[in-house]
Write a protein that holds these residues in place. Structure first.
Motif, mmCIF file in Angstrom:
data_model
loop_
_atom_site.group_PDB
_atom_site.id
_atom_site.type_symbol
_atom_site.label_atom_id
_atom_site.label_comp_id
_atom_site.label_asym_id
_atom_site.label_seq_id
_atom_site.Cartn_x
_atom_site.Cartn_y
_atom_site.Cartn_z
ATOM 1 N N SER A 65 32.190 21.792 -15.825
ATOM 2 C CA SER A 65 33.503 20.883 -14.705
ATOM 3 C C SER A 65 33.281 22.590 -14.078
ATOM 4 C CB SER A 65 35.047 21.976 -15.336
ATOM 5 O OG SER A 65 35.348 22.278 -16.353
ATOM 6 N N GLY A 66 32.202 22.806 -13.415
ATOM 7 C CA GLY A 66 31.622 23.635 -12.004
ATOM 8 C C GLY A 66 29.844 23.323 -12.301
ATOM 9 N N PRO A 67 29.350 24.150 -11.330
ATOM 10 C CA PRO A 67 27.892 23.831 -11.009
ATOM 11 C C PRO A 67 27.569 24.962 -12.127
ATOM 12 C CG PRO A 67 29.045 24.618 -9.212
ATOM 13 C CD PRO A 67 30.027 24.451 -9.930
ATOM 14 N N GLY A 68 27.989 25.436 -12.458
ATOM 15 C CA GLY A 68 27.007 26.685 -12.903
ATOM 16 C C GLY A 68 26.653 25.618 -14.841
ATOM 17 N N LYS A 69 28.528 25.978 -15.020
ATOM 18 C CA LYS A 69 28.721 24.752 -16.487
ATOM 19 C C LYS A 69 27.786 23.917 -16.435
ATOM 20 C CE LYS A 69 33.452 26.672 -16.293
ATOM 21 N NZ LYS A 69 34.911 25.630 -16.385
ATOM 22 N N LEU A 70 27.684 22.296 -15.723
ATOM 23 C CA LEU A 70 26.799 21.428 -15.956
ATOM 24 C C LEU A 70 25.852 21.845 -16.108
ATOM 25 C CD1 LEU A 70 25.117 19.607 -14.026
ATOM 26 C CD2 LEU A 70 27.876 19.756 -13.252
ATOM 27 N N CYS A 71 25.348 22.573 -15.656
ATOM 28 C CA CYS A 71 23.563 23.240 -15.603
ATOM 29 C C CYS A 71 23.322 23.895 -17.017
ATOM 30 C CB CYS A 71 22.929 24.393 -14.659
ATOM 31 S SG CYS A 71 22.949 22.773 -13.566
ATOM 32 N N GLN A 72 25.009 24.777 -17.800
ATOM 33 C CA GLN A 72 24.149 25.079 -19.054
ATOM 34 C C GLN A 72 24.127 23.860 -19.460
ATOM 35 O OE1 GLN A 72 26.800 28.083 -19.276
ATOM 36 N NE2 GLN A 72 26.052 29.323 -21.490
ATOM 37 N N ALA A 73 25.307 23.476 -19.564
ATOM 38 C CA ALA A 73 25.899 22.043 -20.779
ATOM 39 C C ALA A 73 24.486 21.101 -21.171
ATOM 40 C CB ALA A 73 26.700 21.291 -20.697
ATOM 41 N N LEU A 74 23.946 20.738 -19.786
ATOM 42 C CA LEU A 74 23.129 20.351 -19.521
ATOM 43 C C LEU A 74 21.340 20.983 -19.741
ATOM 44 C CD1 LEU A 74 23.265 17.322 -17.159
ATOM 45 C CD2 LEU A 74 24.474 17.344 -19.132
ATOM 46 N N ALA A 75 21.699 21.808 -20.202
ATOM 47 C CA ALA A 75 20.019 22.601 -19.601
ATOM 48 C C ALA A 75 19.726 22.274 -19.284
ATOM 49 C CB ALA A 75 19.284 22.673 -21.673
ATOM 50 N N ILE A 76 19.657 22.553 -17.936
ATOM 51 C CA ILE A 76 18.724 22.843 -16.856
ATOM 52 C C ILE A 76 18.976 23.929 -15.759
ATOM 53 C CG2 ILE A 76 18.972 21.901 -13.953
ATOM 54 C CD1 ILE A 76 21.164 19.550 -15.449
ATOM 55 N N THR A 77 17.155 23.802 -15.265
ATOM 56 C CA THR A 77 16.496 25.627 -14.946
ATOM 57 C C THR A 77 15.945 24.989 -14.403
ATOM 58 O OG1 THR A 77 14.994 25.436 -16.253
ATOM 59 C CG2 THR A 77 17.002 26.480 -17.434
ATOM 60 N N ARG A 78 15.441 26.751 -14.007
ATOM 61 C CA ARG A 78 14.405 26.336 -12.549
ATOM 62 C C ARG A 78 13.516 25.197 -12.793
ATOM 63 N NH1 ARG A 78 13.718 32.554 -10.912
ATOM 64 N NH2 ARG A 78 14.620 32.389 -12.892
ATOM 65 N N ALA A 79 13.009 25.227 -14.154
ATOM 66 C CA ALA A 79 12.207 24.720 -14.499
ATOM 67 C C ALA A 79 12.344 23.467 -13.693
ATOM 68 C CB ALA A 79 11.588 25.084 -16.164
ATOM 69 N N ASP A 80 12.869 22.515 -13.721
ATOM 70 C CA ASP A 80 13.695 21.359 -13.600
ATOM 71 C C ASP A 80 13.504 20.857 -11.753
ATOM 72 O OD1 ASP A 80 13.945 20.060 -16.063
ATOM 73 O OD2 ASP A 80 15.540 21.219 -15.954
ATOM 74 N N ASN A 81 13.060 22.162 -11.096
ATOM 75 C CA ASN A 81 13.375 21.850 -9.949
ATOM 76 C C ASN A 81 12.090 21.373 -9.112
ATOM 77 O OD1 ASN A 81 13.754 23.267 -7.056
ATOM 78 N ND2 ASN A 81 11.488 24.247 -7.007
ATOM 79 N N GLY A 82 12.264 20.193 -8.573
ATOM 80 C CA GLY A 82 11.109 19.194 -8.234
ATOM 81 C C GLY A 82 11.166 18.460 -8.952
ATOM 82 N N VAL A 83 11.454 17.910 -10.190
ATOM 83 C CA VAL A 83 11.953 17.136 -10.951
ATOM 84 C C VAL A 83 12.230 15.651 -10.024
ATOM 85 C CG1 VAL A 83 12.888 15.673 -13.187
ATOM 86 C CG2 VAL A 83 11.848 18.451 -12.986
ATOM 87 N N ASP A 84 11.530 14.261 -10.745
ATOM 88 C CA ASP A 84 11.142 13.208 -9.692
ATOM 89 C C ASP A 84 12.644 12.390 -10.885
ATOM 90 O OD1 ASP A 84 11.567 10.500 -9.118
ATOM 91 O OD2 ASP A 84 9.408 10.534 -9.054
ATOM 92 N N LEU A 85 13.503 12.515 -9.931
ATOM 93 C CA LEU A 85 15.003 12.093 -10.448
ATOM 94 C C LEU A 85 14.835 10.205 -10.914
ATOM 95 C CD1 LEU A 85 17.784 13.372 -7.873
ATOM 96 C CD2 LEU A 85 17.072 13.749 -10.748
ATOM 97 N N CYS A 86 13.452 9.501 -11.231
ATOM 98 C CA CYS A 86 13.911 8.590 -11.793
ATOM 99 C C CYS A 86 12.521 8.259 -12.778
ATOM 100 C CB CYS A 86 12.593 7.441 -10.752
ATOM 101 S SG CYS A 86 13.760 7.458 -9.151
ATOM 102 N N SER A 87 11.937 9.770 -12.893
ATOM 103 C CA SER A 87 11.608 9.947 -14.348
ATOM 104 C C SER A 87 12.627 10.467 -15.567
ATOM 105 C CB SER A 87 11.311 11.597 -14.346
ATOM 106 O OG SER A 87 11.987 12.375 -14.472
#
Length: 202
Positions: free
Chosen positions: A134-156
DNA sequence: GCGGAGATTTCC
DNA sequence: GAAATCTCCGCG
């Protein structure tokens, strides 16, 4: 859930979809499914809160001052992830929209957890369902999204969005965006979209 | 180089 | 209500 996600090709949101304007995409993304695949397993949530950023009037948009190294991905064509690091501890996940050169994006602010709940709970260190994403920081933590995902194709495979059940206008609330008080005239733009009554918003 | 401020969250 | 904590960016 896993079974239902076996054959999702026809549900996958296309690059063409993302190349619409940020405002349109932000509204359309309500109800869509965010699917994250990682070594730990699959996590899925339904998008219940978004914010649009972009355009020459929008001082709150990171791209407003022109392209920098950080915002470079925002100026590419829609359909890619823009992830940035904020306040020294959190990440925010955005979806680049529009055409090449536009510099616009949609911030995903909250999702309703649907699958991979144990994984999310472990990453977030809480069992409370309404506190997982329930928040932008929270969901990134829950989904393990980091800067390593910057630029990832959303059809991947690692990160993708699927169209979900349609959300009618009567179920949608529009409000000004959060924490953009610094942005002069743009702070009152009603560019935040919420699914009415959802307990999973920020 | 230096300093200020930020699409946040958490805990006192 | 403030701390945590680090990158980006503008200014010199």
């Amino acid at each position: 859930m896993e079974k239902a996600l076996e054959n999702t090709k026809e549900l996958l949101l296309s690059h063409q979809f993302y190349q619409q304007q940020a405002l349109t995409v932000a509204r359309q993304l309500l109800g869509a499914l965010l699917v994250r695949r990682s070594p730990a397993g699959m996590t899925v949530g339904k998008i219940v809160e978004t914010e649009a950023y972009g355009g020459p009037e929008d001082k709150a948009c990171h791209a407003w001052k022109g392209m920098t190294e950080r915002t470079r991905i925002m100026f590419g064509p829609g359909g890619y992830a823009y992830v940035y690091f904020i306040y020294g501890m959190y990440h925010c996940f955005n979806i680049v929209t529009g055409s090449e050169g536009d510099g616009q994006a949609v911030l995903i602010r909250a999702i309703e957890p649907l699958a991979g709940l144990e994984i999310m709970s472990a990453r977030r260190n809480t069992d409370k369902l309404t506190n997982l994403c329930s928040g932008p920081g929270k969901l990134c933590q829950a989904l393990a999204i980091t800067r390593a995902d910057n630029g990832v194709d959303l059809c991947s495979d690692q990160l993708q969005l699927l169209s979900g059940e349609a959300v009618s206008d009567s179920q949608v609330i529009q409000t000004p965006r959060k924490n953009v008080d610094y942005a002069a005239g743009a702070k009152l733009f009603p560019w935040r979209f919420i699914i009415k009554g959802s307990p999973f918003v920020s």
